[in-house]
Write an enzyme that holds these catalytic residues in place. Structure first.
Site, PDB file in Angstrom:
ATOM      1  N   ASP A 251     -17.361 -46.574  -2.151  1.00  0.00           N
ATOM      2  CA  ASP A 251     -17.957 -47.698  -2.847  1.00  0.00           C
ATOM      3  C   ASP A 251     -16.960 -48.862  -2.750  1.00  0.00           C
ATOM      4  O   ASP A 251     -15.856 -48.730  -2.214  1.00  0.00           O
ATOM      5  CB  ASP A 251     -18.303 -47.305  -4.294  1.00  0.00           C
ATOM      6  CG  ASP A 251     -19.369 -48.227  -4.881  1.00  0.00           C
ATOM      7  OD1 ASP A 251     -19.551 -49.345  -4.351  1.00  0.00           O
ATOM      8  OD2 ASP A 251     -20.015 -47.860  -5.874  1.00  0.00           O
TER       9      ASP A 251
HETATM   10  C1  BGC Z   1     -21.964 -50.614  -6.138  1.00  0.00           C
HETATM   11  C2  BGC Z   1     -22.767 -49.891  -5.080  1.00  0.00           C
HETATM   12  C3  BGC Z   1     -23.187 -50.856  -4.002  1.00  0.00           C
HETATM   13  C4  BGC Z   1     -21.961 -51.537  -3.441  1.00  0.00           C
HETATM   14  C5  BGC Z   1     -22.275 -52.506  -2.316  1.00  0.00           C
HETATM   15  C6  BGC Z   1     -20.862 -51.460  -5.548  1.00  0.00           C
HETATM   16  O1  BGC Z   1     -20.249 -52.258  -6.496  1.00  0.00           O
HETATM   17  O2  BGC Z   1     -21.420 -49.664  -7.031  1.00  0.00           O
HETATM   18  O3  BGC Z   1     -23.882 -49.265  -5.668  1.00  0.00           O
HETATM   19  O4  BGC Z   1     -23.906 -50.192  -3.008  1.00  0.00           O
HETATM   20  O5  BGC Z   1     -21.331 -52.257  -4.483  1.00  0.00           O
HETATM   21  O6  BGC Z   1     -22.887 -53.634  -2.759  1.00  0.00           O
END
Ligand code: BGC
Length: 768
Positions: free
Chosen positions: A312
C-alpha cells in the site's frame, strides 16, 4: 580471438538478441517471460518492482502536486523509465478527475517512452482506484459504494458494477484496478467500513467473487480490452484496529484471522484475482509489510497465490518512519522484499528504492531469485493484460461509456440497497401530494451521497463534478413538484482541513418550518471521508444533528429520518421520536432518485443491513458474537449493560409488503461425510404489493469444544414475489459449512447438533 573481435561479436549478439526480443513470436507467455527475464539487468528488474504516483512525472517542480492542467515533465518521465526502469504508475494528479481523453493522452505518452525508447521495451502498467465506478474519470458511471451493494444482498449488482467499471476504466486507458476491498467490516468505527461488504465473511466472499468475475471476465480474460486486472485488498486483517482508527495496531488471534478474515481472500484467489495489496497496518505487533508469515507462507504458499503482491501507499518507508522496525529505507526494503513484496507503491522517492534494492542484491541481503520471482509475477500480469499488443486503450472504442444502460444499473443497485429500518403506522410510502420540509446537512449534497473516492480521494470535489445528478432534495422536488417542498438546511457541514464538522445553518427556521409541513424529511449522517481523515472519536451522530432531530420532532409532525453515512452512527437518542428510518448508506450519483422513488412508493424497498447497527458506541458487537455477549439483565439488584443490544440487527430491513415463511424442511436430519443436506422453505407474499425478499439461512452450533458463535449466515438468495405468490427456496449445506477454526488454526466440523434457521423457523440437524 582478439579483444576488438570479441567486442564486435558481443555487440552483434546483443543487437541480435534485442532484435529477436522485439520481433520474435513466442508460443507461450512463459517462454516470452523467461526470455525477457534472461535479458534484463538487475537494475531493469528492480525497476519493474517500482511504482510511482503520477505527480512525480508532472510538471510543477514538486513530486507532490503538478500544474493544472497536467503536463508531463518529460525529463522526469525519462529519468524514471529510462534511467530507473520504473514499471508502474498509479493514481491521478493533484487529486482530481480527468477526462478519458486526457487519460488516454497521458498514458499513450508514457507507453511511447517505455516501448520505444527503453532498452527492453516493456510497457508500464497503470493502476488506479476505481472502486465504485471510475473514481478519477470525469463523466464515468458512478455506482453506490461497496457497503451499499452489500445491502442489496444481490450479487448481480456486484458483478454489474465491476463489469461496467472495467469497461470504463479501460475506456480511460487504464488496465489495473485496486479493487475490490474484502476487509471484514466488523468495526463500525473504522473509517473505511463503507469500502467493504460489511461484517459477514460469507456475504463478503460471495459479493467479492462476483466483483472479480465482473472485472476480469467469466469467459474472456483480462487481455480483453473490456476487462481489467483486479487487486484485492488489504491483506489481511486491516479493518479491525484496536482503537478503531486507520493504520493503528490490531490484535487478532490466528483462529479469528483465518475464520473471518482469510476466507473471502481465499475465494477470490481461487477465482483468479491478479494481484493483492497488503494491509497497511500492524497485526499482533508485526507490520504486515514485513511479515514473511503473512505474505509468503500464507498468501503465496498456503493459498497458492501466483499473482503480484503490491504494497500500500508508502508502506515500505513506513517500516522505517512510522513503525521503527528498520533503521533506514534500505533495511525497510530488505524486510519487505524478503517478506514477499513484489511491487512497491513507493510512490515518490523511486531513486532511493531502486538504488537500495540493487545494493541489497549485490550485497547478498536479498537473493536475486526473490527478485526474479517478483518480476516474473509482474511481467506475467502485464502479458496477460496484452499490454505489448495493446499498450493503451482509447475512449473512441468505448461507445458504451456512461451509457443509459450503465446508468440504469447504477440506479438499480441503489434502489435495491436502500434499507427501511422503521416504518411506524406504515407512514411510508408517502402520498405525492404531501407538503414536506426537507432538512439536514445531507439533503442537498452530492458529496455526502457519494462518500470518499469520488472524483477525488476524500470525495470533496463531488458537488463540482456531479452537478447534473440529483441530490436528495432535487430528486424529491422532481418527484412531487417544487411547490410542495420547503428546504432549510438547519445544519450544514463545515470544511476544517480534510475532515468535516457541522454547524447550525438557519436552525430555528428549520424548526419553524417543520410546524407548517405535513411531513419532515430529515437527512442526517456524515460528509465524505476515507482513511485517516475519517478517523473518529465518537460514533454517536454529531451533537448538532441530534439537536436538529430533537427540535423538529417537537413539531409533532411525522419525521422521516433519512440516513446517509459511510458507517452506522449511533442514533439511539432520537430514534424513538422518528416515524420512519431509511438507511441510504452511500448510494452514489443516482441515490437521490432511488430514495425519492422509495419514499413516494414507486419502488418497494428490499435492502437489508450488511452490518449490526449499534445503539451505543461502547457496545460494538457483530451478529456472530459468542453467547457470553448475551448475558441477560439479572433479576433483582443487578442490571447488566453487557447484553447484546443493537439498534438494528444484521440482515434487518422492512418492505412495504409482508412475507410469510413456512414449511422449513430438510432432506435428512443427519449429515455426514461429503453428502450435503438439502433445506427447503416456502415464502409467500401476503401483502398487497409486489416485493423482493432476501431469504437468509443461518446455522448455530449448539455445543462445541470452543465457545461457538450464536449464529452464522451460511446461504442467502433474493427472490421476487407478486402479491399472493408463494415460492419454495432450496439451499444446500455440507459439513464444511458447519466448521470453525480451532485455536491452532485448523478447520474442523465437530459432531453434534446444529440449529438451522430462516425467518423465525428452526430445525435441528446432527453432524456425525
Ligand atoms: C489506500 C489503498 C489505495 C492506495 C492507492 C492507499 O492509501 O489504502 O486502498 O489503493 O492508497 O491509492
Amino acid at each position: 580471438m582478439n579483444k576488438a573481435r570479441v567486442i564486435r561479436l558481443m555487440i552483434f549478439l546483443c543487437a541480435f538478441v534485442l532484435f529477436s526480443c522485439s520481433e520474435k513470436q513466442y508460443d507461450t507467455i512463459d517462454e516470452k517471460l523467461e526470455s525477457l527475464l534472461e535479458e534484463m539487468t538487475l537494475e531493469e528488474k528492480v525497476g519493474q518492482m517500482a511504482q510511482i504516483t503520477l505527480d512525480v512525472i508532472g510538471k510543477g517542480g514538486s513530486r507532490y502536486n503538478s500544474y493544472e492542467p497536467f503536463l508531463i515533465d518529460t525529463v522526469m518521465l525519462r529519468k524514471a523509465i529510462l534511467e530507473y526502469h520504473v514499471g508502474s504508475i498509479l493514481n491521478t494528479t493533484n487529486n482530481y478527475a480527468l477526462t478519458p481523453v486526457k487519460w488516454n493522452e497521458i498514458i499513450s505518452f508514457i507507453q511511447q517512452i517505455a516501448m520505444e525508447e527503453s532498452r527492453m521495451k516493456i510497457p508500464v502498467v497503470y493502476g488506479i482506484d476505481a472502486i465504485h465506478g471510475v473514481t478519477y474519470t470525469d463523466g464515468a458511471t458512478i455506482f453506490p459504494q461497496q457497503i451499499t451493494l452489500a445491502a442489496t444482498f444481490n450479487p448481480v449488482h456486484a458483478y454489474n458494477m465491476a463489469r461496467i467499471t472495467a469497461y470504463e476504466t479501460r475506456a480511460s486507458g487504464i488496465p489495473w484496478n485496486f479493487s475490490p476491498v474484502l476487509d471484514l467490516g466488523a468495526d463500525p468505527r473504522f473509517s473505511r467500513q463503507f469500502e467493504g461488504f460489511g461484517e459477514d465473511p460469507y456475504l463478503i466472499e460471495i459479493m467479492g467473487e462476483q466483483m472479480i468475475l465482473g472485472y476480469e471476465g467469466i469467459t474472456d480474460s483480462i487481455s480483453s480490452p473490456y476487462k481489467v486486472a483486479t487487486c484485492v485488498k488489504h491483506f489481511l486483517g486491516y479493518s479491525v484496529p484496536a482503537s478503531g482508527k486507520d493504520r493503528t495496531p490490531a490484535y487478532i488471534p490466528e483462529n479469528m484471522l483465518r475464520e473471518y478474515h482469510l476466507e473471502p481472500f481465499k475465494k477470490v484467489i481461487d477465482a483468479g484475482t491478479e494481484s493483492v495489496m497488503i494491509n497497511s497496518g500492524i497485526i499482533n505487533g508485526i507490520s504486515s509489510h514485513a511479515s514473511y508469515e503473512l505474505i509468503t507462507k500464507i498468501l503465496k504458499e498456503e493459498l497458492g497465490f501466483k499473482g503480484v503482491v503490491v504494497t500500500d501507499w508508502m508502506d515500505i518507508i513506513n517500516l522505517h518512519t512510522r513503525d521503527k522496525i528498520a533503521v533506514d529505507n534500505k533495511e525497510a526494503v530488505k524486510l519487505a522484499v524478503n517478506a514477499g513484496i513484489d511491487m512497491s507503491m513507493i510512490p515518490y522517492e523511486f531513486e532511493q528504492f531502486c538504488q537500495d534494492l540493487v545494493a541489497l542484491v549485490k550485497e547478498g541481503e536479498v537473493k536475486e531469485s526473490r527478485i526474479d520471482d517478483a518480476v516474473r509475477r509482474i511481467l506475467s500480469m502485464k502479458m496477460k493484460l496484452g499490454l505489448w499488443e495493446n499498450p493503451v486503450t482509447k475512449i473512441e472504442d468505448y461507445p458504451e461509456f456512461a451509457s443509459e444502460t450503465s446508468v440504469k444499473e447504477a440506479y438499480e443497485a441503489a434502489a435495491e440497497a436502500i434499507t427501511l429500518l422503521k416504518n411506524e403506522y406504515k407512514i411510508l410510502p408517502l402520498s405525492k401530494s404531501v407538503k414536506v420540509l426537507v432538512t439536514g446537512p445531507n439533503a442537498n449534497s452530492m458529496r455526502a451521497l457519494n462518500g470518499g473516492w469520488t472524483y477525488s480521494w476524500q470525495g470533496e470535489k463531488a458537488d463540482r463534478y456531479a452537478q447534473q445528478y440529483n441530490t436528495i432534495l432535487e430528486a424529491i422536488q422532481h418527484k412531487i413538484g417544487g411547490i410542495n417542498v420547503q428546504y432549510v438546511p438547519g445544519v450544514s457541514y463545515v470544511e476544517t482541513g480534510n475532515y468535516y464538522e457541522d454547524k447550525d445553518d438557519r436552525f430555528s427556521e428549520a424548526v419553524q418550518q417543520a410546524k407548517k409541513a405535513d411531513v419532515v424529511i430529515l437527512c442526517l449522517g456524515e460528509n465524505s471521508y476515507t482513511e485517516k481523515p475519517g478517523d473518529l472519536n465518537d460514533l454517536t451522530l454529531s451533537h448538532n444533528q441530534l439537536n436538529l432531530a430533537k427540535e423538529v420532532a417537537k413539531s409533532g409532525k411525522p419525521v422521516i429520518l433519512v440516513l446517509n453515512e459511510g458507517r452506522p452512527r449511533c442514533i439511539r437518542e432520537i430514534e424513538p421520536s422518528m416515524a420512519a428510518v431509511v438507511q441510504t448508506y452511500l448510494p452514489g450519483n443516482y441515490g437521490g432518485d432511488a430514495l425519492a422513488d422509495i419514499l413516494f412508493g414507486d419502488v418497494n424497498p428490499s435492502g437489508k443491513l450488511p452490518y449490526t447497527y449499534p445503539s451505543y458506541p461502547n457496545s460494538l458487537v457483530t451478529y456472530y458474537h459468542k453467547p457470553a455477549e448475551e448475558q441477560k439483565r439479572a433479576e433483582g439488584a443487578y442490571v447488566y449493560e453487557s447484553d447484546y443490544n443493537p439498534q438494528y440487527e444484521f440482515g434487518y430491513g422492512l418492505s412495504y409488503t409482508d412475507f410469510e415463511y413456512s414449511n422449513l424442511r430438510v432432506s435428512s436430519k443427519t449429515i455426514s461425510g461429503n453428502k450435503p443436506v438439502e433445506i427447503f422453505v416456502d415464502i409467500a407474499n401476503t401483502g398487497s404489493l409486489s416485493g423482493k425478499e432476501v431469504v437468509m439461512l443461518y446455522t448455530s452450533d449448539l455445543y462445541a469444544s470452543i465457545t461457538p458463535d450464536v449464529k452464522r449466515l451460511r446461504r442467502f438468495t433474493k427472490i421476487e414475489l407478486e402479491p399472493g405468490e408463494k415460492k419454495t427456496v432450496r439451499f444446500e449445506l455440507n459439513a464444511r459449512d458447519l466448521a470453525f477454526v480451532t485455536p491452532d488454526g485448523k478447520w474442523i466440523t465437530e459432531p453434534g447438533e446444529f440449529e438451522i434457521k430462516t425467518g423465525s423457523l428452526k430445525q435441528v440437524i446432527k453432524y456425525k
